[in-house]
Design a protein around this motif. Structure first.
Motif, PDB file in Angstrom:
ATOM      1  N   LEU A   1       0.809  -1.216   0.000  1.00 44.49           N
ATOM      2  CA  LEU A   1       0.000   0.000   0.000  1.00 44.49           C
ATOM      3  C   LEU A   1       0.846   1.270   0.000  1.00 44.49           C
ATOM      4  O   LEU A   1       0.353   2.342  -0.311  1.00 44.49           O
ATOM      5  N   HIS A   2       2.106   1.158   0.360  1.00 42.32           N
ATOM      6  CA  HIS A   2       3.004   2.311   0.347  1.00 42.32           C
ATOM      7  C   HIS A   2       3.423   2.604  -1.095  1.00 42.32           C
ATOM      8  O   HIS A   2       3.805   1.716  -1.829  1.00 42.32           O
ATOM      9  N   ARG A   3       3.334   3.862  -1.500  1.00 39.12           N
ATOM     10  CA  ARG A   3       3.712   4.255  -2.860  1.00 39.12           C
ATOM     11  C   ARG A   3       4.876   5.237  -2.797  1.00 39.12           C
ATOM     12  O   ARG A   3       4.924   6.079  -1.907  1.00 39.12           O
ATOM     13  N   SER A   4       5.776   5.126  -3.750  1.00 35.21           N
ATOM     14  CA  SER A   4       6.913   6.034  -3.843  1.00 35.21           C
ATOM     15  C   SER A   4       7.071   6.494  -5.276  1.00 35.21           C
ATOM     16  O   SER A   4       6.644   5.822  -6.214  1.00 35.21           O
ATOM     17  N   MET A   5       7.735   7.654  -5.444  1.00 34.70           N
ATOM     18  CA  MET A   5       7.946   8.214  -6.773  1.00 34.70           C
ATOM     19  C   MET A   5       9.428   8.244  -7.115  1.00 34.70           C
ATOM     20  O   MET A   5      10.257   8.652  -6.302  1.00 34.70           O
ATOM     21  N   CYS A   6       9.736   7.828  -8.320  1.00 31.83           N
ATOM     22  CA  CYS A   6      11.104   7.876  -8.836  1.00 31.83           C
ATOM     23  C   CYS A   6      11.496   9.333  -9.068  1.00 31.83           C
ATOM     24  O   CYS A   6      10.736  10.102  -9.657  1.00 31.83           O
ATOM     25  N   SER A   7      12.677   9.710  -8.629  1.00 32.73           N
ATOM     26  CA  SER A   7      13.168  11.077  -8.813  1.00 32.73           C
ATOM     27  C   SER A   7      13.677  11.349 -10.222  1.00 32.73           C
ATOM     28  O   SER A   7      13.914  12.491 -10.580  1.00 32.73           O
ATOM     29  N   VAL A   8      13.857  10.302 -11.012  1.00 36.18           N
ATOM     30  CA  VAL A   8      14.361  10.468 -12.375  1.00 36.18           C
ATOM     31  C   VAL A   8      13.206  10.642 -13.351  1.00 36.18           C
ATOM     32  O   VAL A   8      13.129  11.627 -14.080  1.00 36.18           O
ATOM     33  N   CYS A   9      12.272   9.691 -13.364  1.00 41.70           N
ATOM     34  CA  CYS A   9      11.206   9.713 -14.378  1.00 41.70           C
ATOM     35  C   CYS A   9       9.836  10.113 -13.835  1.00 41.70           C
ATOM     36  O   CYS A   9       8.885  10.262 -14.596  1.00 41.70           O
ATOM     37  N   LEU A  10       9.729  10.282 -12.513  1.00 43.04           N
ATOM     38  CA  LEU A  10       8.496  10.672 -11.835  1.00 43.04           C
ATOM     39  C   LEU A  10       7.380   9.643 -11.976  1.00 43.04           C
ATOM     40  O   LEU A  10       6.204   9.978 -11.957  1.00 43.04           O
ATOM     41  N   THR A  11       7.753   8.371 -12.074  1.00 50.54           N
ATOM     42  CA  THR A  11       6.785   7.280 -12.073  1.00 50.54           C
ATOM     43  C   THR A  11       6.581   6.835 -10.632  1.00 50.54           C
ATOM     44  O   THR A  11       7.549   6.729  -9.878  1.00 50.54           O
ATOM     45  N   THR A  12       5.332   6.571 -10.248  1.00 55.26           N
ATOM     46  CA  THR A  12       5.066   6.067  -8.905  1.00 55.26           C
ATOM     47  C   THR A  12       4.898   4.547  -8.960  1.00 55.26           C
ATOM     48  O   THR A  12       4.414   3.996  -9.949  1.00 55.26           O
ATOM     49  N   HIS A  13       5.341   3.912  -7.893  1.00 52.10           N
ATOM     50  CA  HIS A  13       5.272   2.458  -7.778  1.00 52.10           C
ATOM     51  C   HIS A  13       4.804   2.094  -6.376  1.00 52.10           C
ATOM     52  O   HIS A  13       5.131   2.780  -5.417  1.00 52.10           O
ATOM     53  N   PRO A  14       4.109   0.968  -6.248  1.00 50.15           N
ATOM     54  CA  PRO A  14       3.777   0.468  -4.914  1.00 50.15           C
ATOM     55  C   PRO A  14       4.952  -0.308  -4.334  1.00 50.15           C
ATOM     56  O   PRO A  14       5.858  -0.730  -5.061  1.00 50.15           O
ATOM     57  N   GLY A  15       4.938  -0.508  -3.032  1.00 46.55           N
ATOM     58  CA  GLY A  15       5.915  -1.363  -2.363  1.00 46.55           C
ATOM     59  C   GLY A  15       7.349  -1.012  -2.682  1.00 46.55           C
ATOM     60  O   GLY A  15       7.765   0.130  -2.565  1.00 46.55           O
ATOM     61  N   GLY A  16       8.112  -2.002  -3.132  1.00 47.39           N
ATOM     62  CA  GLY A  16       9.540  -1.825  -3.401  1.00 47.39           C
ATOM     63  C   GLY A  16       9.856  -1.408  -4.816  1.00 47.39           C
ATOM     64  O   GLY A  16      10.982  -1.607  -5.273  1.00 47.39           O
ATOM     65  N   GLY A  17       8.913  -0.815  -5.537  1.00 49.71           N
ATOM     66  CA  GLY A  17       9.146  -0.405  -6.921  1.00 49.71           C
ATOM     67  C   GLY A  17      10.077   0.774  -7.084  1.00 49.71           C
ATOM     68  O   GLY A  17      10.575   1.034  -8.167  1.00 49.71           O
ATOM     69  N   VAL A  18      10.320   1.511  -5.982  1.00 51.49           N
ATOM     70  CA  VAL A  18      11.278   2.614  -5.968  1.00 51.49           C
ATOM     71  C   VAL A  18      12.240   2.347  -4.818  1.00 51.49           C
ATOM     72  O   VAL A  18      11.811   1.986  -3.721  1.00 51.49           O
ATOM     73  N   SER A  19      13.533   2.490  -5.075  1.00 51.04           N
ATOM     74  CA  SER A  19      14.550   2.258  -4.047  1.00 51.04           C
ATOM     75  C   SER A  19      15.515   3.424  -3.988  1.00 51.04           C
ATOM     76  O   SER A  19      15.760   4.090  -4.996  1.00 51.04           O
ATOM     77  N   LEU A  20      16.068   3.644  -2.811  1.00 50.20           N
ATOM     78  CA  LEU A  20      17.138   4.627  -2.672  1.00 50.20           C
ATOM     79  C   LEU A  20      18.407   3.987  -3.204  1.00 50.20           C
ATOM     80  O   LEU A  20      18.939   3.041  -2.625  1.00 50.20           O
ATOM     81  N   MET A  21      18.867   4.473  -4.350  1.00 46.21           N
ATOM     82  CA  MET A  21      20.086   3.973  -4.973  1.00 46.21           C
ATOM     83  C   MET A  21      21.229   4.874  -4.528  1.00 46.21           C
ATOM     84  O   MET A  21      21.139   6.103  -4.647  1.00 46.21           O
ATOM     85  N   THR A  22      22.274   4.285  -4.017  1.00 45.84           N
ATOM     86  CA  THR A  22      23.429   5.070  -3.605  1.00 45.84           C
ATOM     87  C   THR A  22      24.622   4.685  -4.468  1.00 45.84           C
ATOM     88  O   THR A  22      24.768   3.528  -4.872  1.00 45.84           O
TER      89      THR A  22
END
Length: 164
Positions: free
Chosen positions: A77-98
């Motif tokens: 149910l948690h959604r996050s947005m990619c900082s590159v393409c601005l696509t939102t994903h549920p769960g683990g679809g967006v990760s903090l890449m270091t």
């Protein structure tokens, strides 16, 4: 993006040793990649699930970056947005890449991070060639060309931080 060879990819890395670049897992399907639709080549390491890589053309040269990300613990149910393409994903679809910084700063342990699509398919999401599980692209007033330019600009801003 132009098509790349395994040697092109291995020679492009700016934030890992030549030995590390020589040992990393390069995708075996390079001939089948949709090069005309890619702003960067991105892939996850099948042997090290916390690692991924991206290679892009920058100022006429290839720039490869080794990335790390933590395992996802977010609920569906948690959604996050990619900082590159601005696509939102549920769960683990967006990760903090270091990424370890390039040069002396990286050897001292300094790094930079960015929230990105975990599958690194930003270029395909922007162009509508891939649809996220949740249909997470917003309706925008920008043209496709403007969205692509924004995606490239966001990635470029992140890469600039590798050298700062």
């Amino acid at each position: 993006m132009r098509s790349l060879t395994e040697q092109d990819i291995r020679n492009s890395f700016v934030n890992c040793s030549k030995g590390d670049a020589k040992r990393l897992a390069v995708p075996r399907d390079l001939a089948e990649r949709p090069w005309d639709d890619l702003d960067f080549l991105g892939w996850r390491d099948p042997g090290a699930l916390d690692r991924s890589y991206l290679v892009t053309e920058r100022d006429g040269r290839l720039t490869g970056v080794a990335l790390r990300f933590p395992p996802s613990r977010r609920g569906f149910l948690h959604r996050s947005m990619c900082s590159v393409c601005l696509t939102t994903h549920p769960g683990g679809g967006v990760s903090l890449m270091t990424a370890r910084k390039a040069g002396a700063a990286g050897r001292e342990g300094n790094s930079v991070g960015l929230y990105m699509c975990t599958d690194l398919a930003c270029s395909l999401y922007v162009r509508g060639r891939k649809v996220p599980e949740s249909g997470g692209r917003f309706e925008e007033s920008l043209t496709l060309e403007e969205q692509i330019a924004r995606t490239r600009g966001n990635l470029s801003a992140f890469l600039d931080k590798l050298y700062a």
